[in-house]
Design an enzyme around this catalytic site. Sequence first.
Site, PDB file in Angstrom:
ATOM      1  N   ASP A   1       1.015  -1.451  -0.109  1.00  0.00           N
ATOM      2  CA  ASP A   1       0.191   0.025  -0.072  1.00  0.00           C
ATOM      3  C   ASP A   1       0.989   1.258  -0.151  1.00  0.00           C
ATOM      4  O   ASP A   1       1.793   1.345   0.675  1.00  0.00           O
ATOM      5  CB  ASP A   1      -0.972  -0.032   0.995  1.00  0.00           C
ATOM      6  CG  ASP A   1      -2.180   0.921   0.935  1.00  0.00           C
ATOM      7  OD1 ASP A   1      -3.335   0.422   0.692  1.00  0.00           O
ATOM      8  OD2 ASP A   1      -2.102   2.198   0.827  1.00  0.00           O
TER       9      ASP A   1
ATOM     10  N   ASP B   1       4.349   2.504  -5.089  1.00  0.00           N
ATOM     11  CA  ASP B   1       3.335   2.884  -5.829  1.00  0.00           C
ATOM     12  C   ASP B   1       3.266   1.909  -7.174  1.00  0.00           C
ATOM     13  O   ASP B   1       4.445   1.812  -7.734  1.00  0.00           O
ATOM     14  CB  ASP B   1       4.006   4.463  -6.300  1.00  0.00           C
ATOM     15  CG  ASP B   1       3.079   4.796  -7.556  1.00  0.00           C
ATOM     16  OD1 ASP B   1       1.793   4.406  -7.995  1.00  0.00           O
ATOM     17  OD2 ASP B   1       3.001   6.156  -7.890  1.00  0.00           O
TER      18      ASP B   1
ATOM     19  N   TYR C   1     -12.029   7.025 -14.248  1.00  0.00           N
ATOM     20  CA  TYR C   1     -12.092   5.766 -13.335  1.00  0.00           C
ATOM     21  C   TYR C   1     -13.014   4.608 -14.370  1.00  0.00           C
ATOM     22  O   TYR C   1     -12.479   3.376 -14.092  1.00  0.00           O
ATOM     23  CB  TYR C   1     -12.999   6.042 -12.060  1.00  0.00           C
ATOM     24  CG  TYR C   1     -13.322   4.771 -11.089  1.00  0.00           C
ATOM     25  CD1 TYR C   1     -12.487   4.617 -10.182  1.00  0.00           C
ATOM     26  CD2 TYR C   1     -14.521   4.385 -11.158  1.00  0.00           C
ATOM     27  CE1 TYR C   1     -12.742   3.418  -9.427  1.00  0.00           C
ATOM     28  CE2 TYR C   1     -14.944   3.211 -10.136  1.00  0.00           C
ATOM     29  CZ  TYR C   1     -13.730   2.889  -9.340  1.00  0.00           C
ATOM     30  OH  TYR C   1     -14.105   1.802  -8.551  1.00  0.00           O
TER      31      TYR C   1
ATOM     32  N   LYS D   1     -11.417   0.968 -15.329  1.00  0.00           N
ATOM     33  CA  LYS D   1     -12.014  -0.289 -14.903  1.00  0.00           C
ATOM     34  C   LYS D   1     -12.302  -1.156 -16.042  1.00  0.00           C
ATOM     35  O   LYS D   1     -12.505  -2.254 -16.207  1.00  0.00           O
ATOM     36  CB  LYS D   1     -13.119  -0.193 -14.085  1.00  0.00           C
ATOM     37  CG  LYS D   1     -13.103   0.829 -12.698  1.00  0.00           C
ATOM     38  CD  LYS D   1     -11.967  -0.138 -11.889  1.00  0.00           C
ATOM     39  CE  LYS D   1     -11.837   0.196 -10.403  1.00  0.00           C
ATOM     40  NZ  LYS D   1     -10.660  -0.487  -9.835  1.00  0.00           N
TER      41      LYS D   1
ATOM     42  N   THR E   1     -16.632   1.354   2.339  1.00  0.00           N
ATOM     43  CA  THR E   1     -15.160   1.656   2.644  1.00  0.00           C
ATOM     44  C   THR E   1     -15.207   3.225   2.403  1.00  0.00           C
ATOM     45  O   THR E   1     -16.188   3.665   2.052  1.00  0.00           O
ATOM     46  CB  THR E   1     -14.300   1.262   1.525  1.00  0.00           C
ATOM     47  OG1 THR E   1     -14.711   1.779   0.283  1.00  0.00           O
ATOM     48  CG2 THR E   1     -14.194  -0.424   1.309  1.00  0.00           C
TER      49      THR E   1
HETATM   50  N1  LIG Z   1     -15.948  -0.042  -2.215  1.00  0.00           N
HETATM   51  C1  LIG Z   1     -16.604  -0.232  -3.265  1.00  0.00           C
HETATM   52  O1  LIG Z   1     -17.688  -0.349  -2.897  1.00  0.00           O
HETATM   53  C2  LIG Z   1     -15.927  -0.545  -4.671  1.00  0.00           C
HETATM   54  C3  LIG Z   1     -16.940  -0.535  -5.746  1.00  0.00           C
HETATM   55  C4  LIG Z   1     -16.258  -0.660  -7.037  1.00  0.00           C
HETATM   56  C5  LIG Z   1     -15.091  -1.156  -7.013  1.00  0.00           C
HETATM   57  N2  LIG Z   1     -14.210  -0.844  -6.049  1.00  0.00           N
HETATM   58  C6  LIG Z   1     -12.680  -0.949  -6.117  1.00  0.00           C
HETATM   59  O2  LIG Z   1     -12.211  -1.730  -5.143  1.00  0.00           O
HETATM   60  C7  LIG Z   1     -10.744  -1.406  -4.895  1.00  0.00           C
HETATM   61  C8  LIG Z   1     -10.795  -1.295  -3.295  1.00  0.00           C
HETATM   62  O3  LIG Z   1     -11.617  -0.171  -3.011  1.00  0.00           O
HETATM   63  P1  LIG Z   1     -11.746   0.463  -1.574  1.00  0.00           P
HETATM   64  O4  LIG Z   1     -13.003   0.926  -1.428  1.00  0.00           O
HETATM   65  O5  LIG Z   1     -11.299  -0.520  -0.412  1.00  0.00           O
HETATM   66  O6  LIG Z   1     -10.643   1.703  -1.504  1.00  0.00           O
HETATM   67  P2  LIG Z   1      -9.845   2.428  -0.370  1.00  0.00           P
HETATM   68  O7  LIG Z   1      -9.737   3.959  -0.822  1.00  0.00           O
HETATM   69  O8  LIG Z   1     -10.199   2.052   0.957  1.00  0.00           O
HETATM   70  O9  LIG Z   1      -8.467   1.658  -0.628  1.00  0.00           O
HETATM   71  C9  LIG Z   1      -7.716   1.714  -1.471  1.00  0.00           C
HETATM   72  C10 LIG Z   1      -6.222   1.395  -1.057  1.00  0.00           C
HETATM   73  O10 LIG Z   1      -5.434   1.714  -2.177  1.00  0.00           O
HETATM   74  C11 LIG Z   1      -4.306   2.471  -1.880  1.00  0.00           C
HETATM   75  N3  LIG Z   1      -3.546   2.779  -3.068  1.00  0.00           N
HETATM   76  C12 LIG Z   1      -3.899   4.055  -3.791  1.00  0.00           C
HETATM   77  N4  LIG Z   1      -3.106   4.234  -4.831  1.00  0.00           N
HETATM   78  C13 LIG Z   1      -2.113   3.431  -4.748  1.00  0.00           C
HETATM   79  C14 LIG Z   1      -0.810   3.236  -5.408  1.00  0.00           C
HETATM   80  N5  LIG Z   1      -0.568   4.039  -6.597  1.00  0.00           N
HETATM   81  N6  LIG Z   1      -0.095   1.985  -5.276  1.00  0.00           N
HETATM   82  C15 LIG Z   1      -0.421   1.342  -4.057  1.00  0.00           C
HETATM   83  N7  LIG Z   1      -1.528   1.508  -3.238  1.00  0.00           N
HETATM   84  C16 LIG Z   1      -2.213   2.404  -3.394  1.00  0.00           C
HETATM   85  C17 LIG Z   1      -4.615   3.398  -0.966  1.00  0.00           C
HETATM   86  O11 LIG Z   1      -3.584   4.025  -0.023  1.00  0.00           O
HETATM   87  C18 LIG Z   1      -5.765   2.454  -0.273  1.00  0.00           C
HETATM   88  O12 LIG Z   1      -5.227   2.259   1.046  1.00  0.00           O
HETATM   89  C19 LIG Z   1     -10.558  -0.289  -5.714  1.00  0.00           C
HETATM   90  O13 LIG Z   1      -9.788  -0.653  -7.162  1.00  0.00           O
HETATM   91  C20 LIG Z   1     -11.822   0.249  -6.219  1.00  0.00           C
HETATM   92  O14 LIG Z   1     -11.939   1.074  -7.384  1.00  0.00           O
HETATM   93  C21 LIG Z   1     -14.583  -0.558  -4.773  1.00  0.00           C
END
Ligand SMILES: NC(=O)c1ccc[n+]([C@@H]2O[C@H](COP(=O)([O-])OP(=O)(O)OC[C@H]3O[C@@H](n4cnc5c(N)ncnc54)[C@H](O)[C@@H]3O)[C@@H](O)[C@H]2O)c1
Length: 303
Positions: free
Chosen positions: A38, A73, A164, A168, A198
């Site tokens: 992360d 990253d 986004y 995706k 989240t």
């Molecule tokens: N939460 C939902 O309902 C939902 C819906 C559709 C898709 N998603 C996808 O699920 C995944 C997780 O989402 P989430 O809701 O847990 O988000 P979140 O923001 O809680 O967690 C995302 C994590 O990714 C890390 N991150 C960001 N850029 C980074 C990088 N360049 N290198 C390494 N780490 C990095 C952040 O520090 C964070 O801890 C994402 O890809 C999101 O698009 C989530």
Amino acid sequence: MGNFLDGKVVAVTGAGRGIGRAVALACAAEGAQVVVNDYGVSIEGGEPSSEVAEAVVKEIAAAGGEAVAVADDVSTMAGGQRIVDTALERYGRLDGVVCVAGILRERMLFNMSEEEWDPVVATHLKGTFTVFRAASAVMRRQRSGTLIGFTSGNHQGSVAQANYASAKGGIISLVRSAALGLHKYGVTANCVAPVARTRMSANVPMELKEIGEPGDVAALVVYLLSERARAERITGQVYTIAGPKIAVWAQPRELRAGYAEGAWTPEKIADFLPGTVGTDPMPMLAQLEAMAQAAADGRRPNA
Ligand SMILES: NC(=O)c1ccc[n+]([C@@H]2O[C@H](COP(=O)([O-])OP(=O)(O)OC[C@H]3O[C@@H](n4cnc5c(N)ncnc54)[C@H](O)[C@@H]3O)[C@@H](O)[C@H]2O)c1
């Protein structure tokens, strides 16, 4: 602790928070050794901190599991390579990678800047490529492995997140390409479109009818990484998990076709296309219209 992933080594990106964290904890609880990646950034991708990944490694260790942190990253080739190299150096192999890292920079298309487009596509789409690229080379040699990408229902399109949604959609094509290209080496590739509570989902401007917890998504990922899923030859699939619901998405395919006699001309197409080939209505457009109607009626729109 279960044993769904006994003896496996799994790397998870974006594993410091939200869904990625739940995936890392579940993989460790099921017996995997875990690389916790992360970059520790804000929702928009700023202010990186290595503490976020380290905190999850501590949580796993406290529960009796085994994990190592990588705070790189994922949008850099070096970051993707370091995640994979860390698995090999520390644990000697790599059985699964789960690319969860993501950021958001919302803006209507007509106002979106390059600074809003590039980092979002780089984090999601390139950030899946960098890890898949390095991991697939290892898995091809091992003749086994599982790649998992994270997409979203928004791959169908989005009003204020063209960056986004494009990333995706690209991830689904990347996953299907990985499934095809690595099939003969015994490597599977699948995609998850989650809906879970989240920090990222907290700002959705509508009531979500179907939403669950990060732990639900983690259970699906553990299954997809396991020998049970590999025995079913599950590859090239996109699954949604939203609370109690699991759904599989259709493979893209031609819906209707027509054939010309002789060469096509715009005139011939104008006469032929509407009645014969037609259109495939966009469910998202219908939903948008229903939401606009709800707003006009003073009701809270839901989706
Ligand atoms: N939460 C939902 O309902 C939902 C819906 C559709 C898709 N998603 C996808 O699920 C995944 C997780 O989402 P989430 O809701 O847990 O988000 P979140 O923001 O809680 O967690 C995302 C994590 O990714 C890390 N991150 C960001 N850029 C980074 C990088 N360049 N290198 C390494 N780490 C990095 C952040 O520090 C964070 O801890 C994402 O890809 C999101 O698009 C989530």
